[in-house]
Design a protein around this motif. Structure first.
Motif, PDB file in Angstrom:
ATOM      1  N   GLU A 234       0.820  -1.205   0.000  1.00  0.00           N
ATOM      2  CA  GLU A 234       0.000   0.000   0.000  1.00  0.00           C
ATOM      3  C   GLU A 234       0.858   1.262   0.000  1.00  0.00           C
ATOM      4  OE1 GLU A 234      -3.001   0.149   2.976  1.00  0.00           O
ATOM      5  OE2 GLU A 234      -3.673  -1.907   2.637  1.00  0.00           O
ATOM      6  N   ALA A 235       0.354   2.271  -0.697  1.00  0.00           N
ATOM      7  CA  ALA A 235       0.997   3.586  -0.682  1.00  0.00           C
ATOM      8  C   ALA A 235       0.367   4.427   0.422  1.00  0.00           C
ATOM      9  CB  ALA A 235       0.826   4.268  -2.034  1.00  0.00           C
ATOM     10  N   LEU A 236       1.199   5.078   1.228  1.00  0.00           N
ATOM     11  CA  LEU A 236       0.732   5.968   2.287  1.00  0.00           C
ATOM     12  C   LEU A 236       1.008   7.411   1.902  1.00  0.00           C
ATOM     13  CD1 LEU A 236       2.088   4.130   5.479  1.00  0.00           C
ATOM     14  CD2 LEU A 236      -0.078   3.766   4.279  1.00  0.00           C
ATOM     15  N   SER A 237       0.126   8.305   2.321  1.00  0.00           N
ATOM     16  CA  SER A 237       0.303   9.728   2.045  1.00  0.00           C
ATOM     17  C   SER A 237       0.870  10.433   3.263  1.00  0.00           C
ATOM     18  CB  SER A 237      -1.048  10.356   1.685  1.00  0.00           C
ATOM     19  OG  SER A 237      -1.892  10.401   2.838  1.00  0.00           O
ATOM     20  N   GLY A 238       1.206  11.716   3.082  1.00  0.00           N
ATOM     21  CA  GLY A 238       1.661  12.520   4.207  1.00  0.00           C
ATOM     22  C   GLY A 238       0.581  12.660   5.265  1.00  0.00           C
ATOM     23  N   ILE A 239      -0.690  12.623   4.852  1.00  0.00           N
ATOM     24  CA  ILE A 239      -1.788  12.660   5.825  1.00  0.00           C
ATOM     25  C   ILE A 239      -1.743  11.416   6.698  1.00  0.00           C
ATOM     26  CG2 ILE A 239      -4.303  12.561   6.077  1.00  0.00           C
ATOM     27  CD1 ILE A 239      -4.494  14.291   3.570  1.00  0.00           C
ATOM     28  N   GLY A 240      -1.532  10.261   6.076  1.00  0.00           N
ATOM     29  CA  GLY A 240      -1.423   9.026   6.834  1.00  0.00           C
ATOM     30  C   GLY A 240      -0.249   9.046   7.789  1.00  0.00           C
ATOM     31  N   VAL A 241       0.881   9.579   7.330  1.00  0.00           N
ATOM     32  CA  VAL A 241       2.060   9.675   8.186  1.00  0.00           C
ATOM     33  C   VAL A 241       1.764  10.552   9.404  1.00  0.00           C
ATOM     34  CG1 VAL A 241       4.398  10.622   8.326  1.00  0.00           C
ATOM     35  CG2 VAL A 241       3.738   9.226   6.368  1.00  0.00           C
ATOM     36  N   THR A 242       1.024  11.647   9.210  1.00  0.00           N
ATOM     37  CA  THR A 242       0.687  12.532  10.325  1.00  0.00           C
ATOM     38  C   THR A 242      -0.185  11.818  11.355  1.00  0.00           C
ATOM     39  OG1 THR A 242       0.830  14.473   8.878  1.00  0.00           O
ATOM     40  CG2 THR A 242      -0.362  14.744  10.946  1.00  0.00           C
ATOM     41  N   ILE A 243      -1.113  10.970  10.890  1.00  0.00           N
ATOM     42  CA  ILE A 243      -1.942  10.192  11.821  1.00  0.00           C
ATOM     43  C   ILE A 243      -1.060   9.259  12.640  1.00  0.00           C
ATOM     44  CG2 ILE A 243      -3.820   8.524  12.020  1.00  0.00           C
ATOM     45  CD1 ILE A 243      -4.690  11.274  11.037  1.00  0.00           C
ATOM     46  N   ILE A 244      -0.107   8.606  12.000  1.00  0.00           N
ATOM     47  CA  ILE A 244       0.795   7.703  12.707  1.00  0.00           C
ATOM     48  C   ILE A 244       1.601   8.461  13.755  1.00  0.00           C
ATOM     49  CG2 ILE A 244       2.727   6.103  12.452  1.00  0.00           C
ATOM     50  CD1 ILE A 244       1.760   5.610   9.567  1.00  0.00           C
ATOM     51  N   VAL A 245       2.075   9.651  13.398  1.00  0.00           N
ATOM     52  CA  VAL A 245       2.842  10.468  14.339  1.00  0.00           C
ATOM     53  C   VAL A 245       1.975  10.826  15.550  1.00  0.00           C
ATOM     54  CG1 VAL A 245       3.969  12.700  14.679  1.00  0.00           C
ATOM     55  CG2 VAL A 245       4.387  11.389  12.591  1.00  0.00           C
TER      56      VAL A 245
END
Length: 270
Positions: A234-245
């Motif tokens: 799966e490809a993750l976006s910067g929005i997804g990365v922010t949720i993980i953070v």
């Protein structure tokens, strides 16, 4: 032809506590002992769920991100956490990389069209921020990367912190968390978009992260795709990365300077 962004890596070991401004949200009403116990049990269950989401056996998937967005919205955006802290009356802080000076440099640089304050691990490697520049040479502030430090900060500072710059617009962590939860299938799936939400969605399509493009089965690679994971689909976006953070920050919450959970693994988001 895809433009190739510079990838920035920072390894941060120490925590430096710093005070910040007051939280301006209304003070919650006192609750009963039974309600307090129920609320704290829910909080601990939610944090344990986030640990499972941020410590997966393989790469984080978009379904993990959607699930996490609901939890972080409840405790951080809607600030249900304050109903607990109002009862126990101890300082509550979160570890946060303070890259404000770098963010300011990035938005003042006309060659930089994308900057993401990250703080995640891809394939075990910490990546603290990423940017894309149209210039051939790195910016002159690149030497400042090693001076950035993690601080313990209050919820308000963490949520108001700008974490994404794209197309001349800056987005705070809270704005991104609410967009992901309310529009992208966390709590709701809503196709309507305001102007800034359209820009956020464009940013999500501009830069993506994950496995090599040939391995992507779910979602699409962005205009710029960083193959930072050798496995996954799966490809993750910067929005997804922010949720993980945000999820990782909640997992690493400190009460009166002490972490709620003693983690013996390295989280993909720290």
């Amino acid at each position: 032809m895809h433009k190739r962004p510079h990838q920035l890596y920072i390894f941060v070991d120490d925590l430096n506590e710093q005070k910040d401004g007051k939280d301006n949200m209304p003070k919650p009403e006192p609750i009963s002992e039974a309600e307090f116990l129920e609320l704290t049990n829910l909080f601990e269950d939610d944090v344990r769920s986030l640990i499972e989401l941020t410590f997966p056996n393989g790469p984080v998937q978009n379904r993990h991100i959607r699930q996490a967005s609901v939890i972080v919205r409840r405790w951080l955006c809607d600030n249900e956490l304050r109903r607990i802290t109002n009862q126990i009356r101890v300082p509550v802080t979160f570890p946060m990389l303070n890259d404000t000076s770098l963010f300011e440099r990035a938005i003042d640089d006309p060659d930089i069209d994308y900057y993401l304050s990250a703080g995640v691990r891809f394939d075990g490697t910490p990546i603290w921020m990423l940017y894309h520049s149209n210039a051939d040479k790195p910016p002159n502030w690149i030497h400042e990367l090693s001076s950035q430090r993690i601080e313990l900060v209050k919820r308000s500072k963490m949520m108001n912190r700008r974490v994404l710059h794209f197309q001349g617009e800056d987005f705070s962590m809270e704005r991104i968390l609410r967009f992901a939860c309310n529009k992208l299938g966390g709590a709701h799936l809503d196709p309507s978009r305001e102007k800034q939400e359209e820009i956020l969605e464009s940013a999500a399509r501009y830069v993506t992260f994950g496995p090599p493009e040939s391995n992507i089965e779910t979602g699409e690679a962005g205009e710029i795709h960083l193959p930072l994971e050798p496995t996954g689909s799966e490809a993750l976006s910067g929005i997804g990365v922010t949720i993980i953070v945000a999820a990782s920050m909640l997992v690493n919450i400190h009460f009166d300077g002490n972490p709620l959970f003693e983690l013996n693994q390295q989280s993909p988001a720290t």
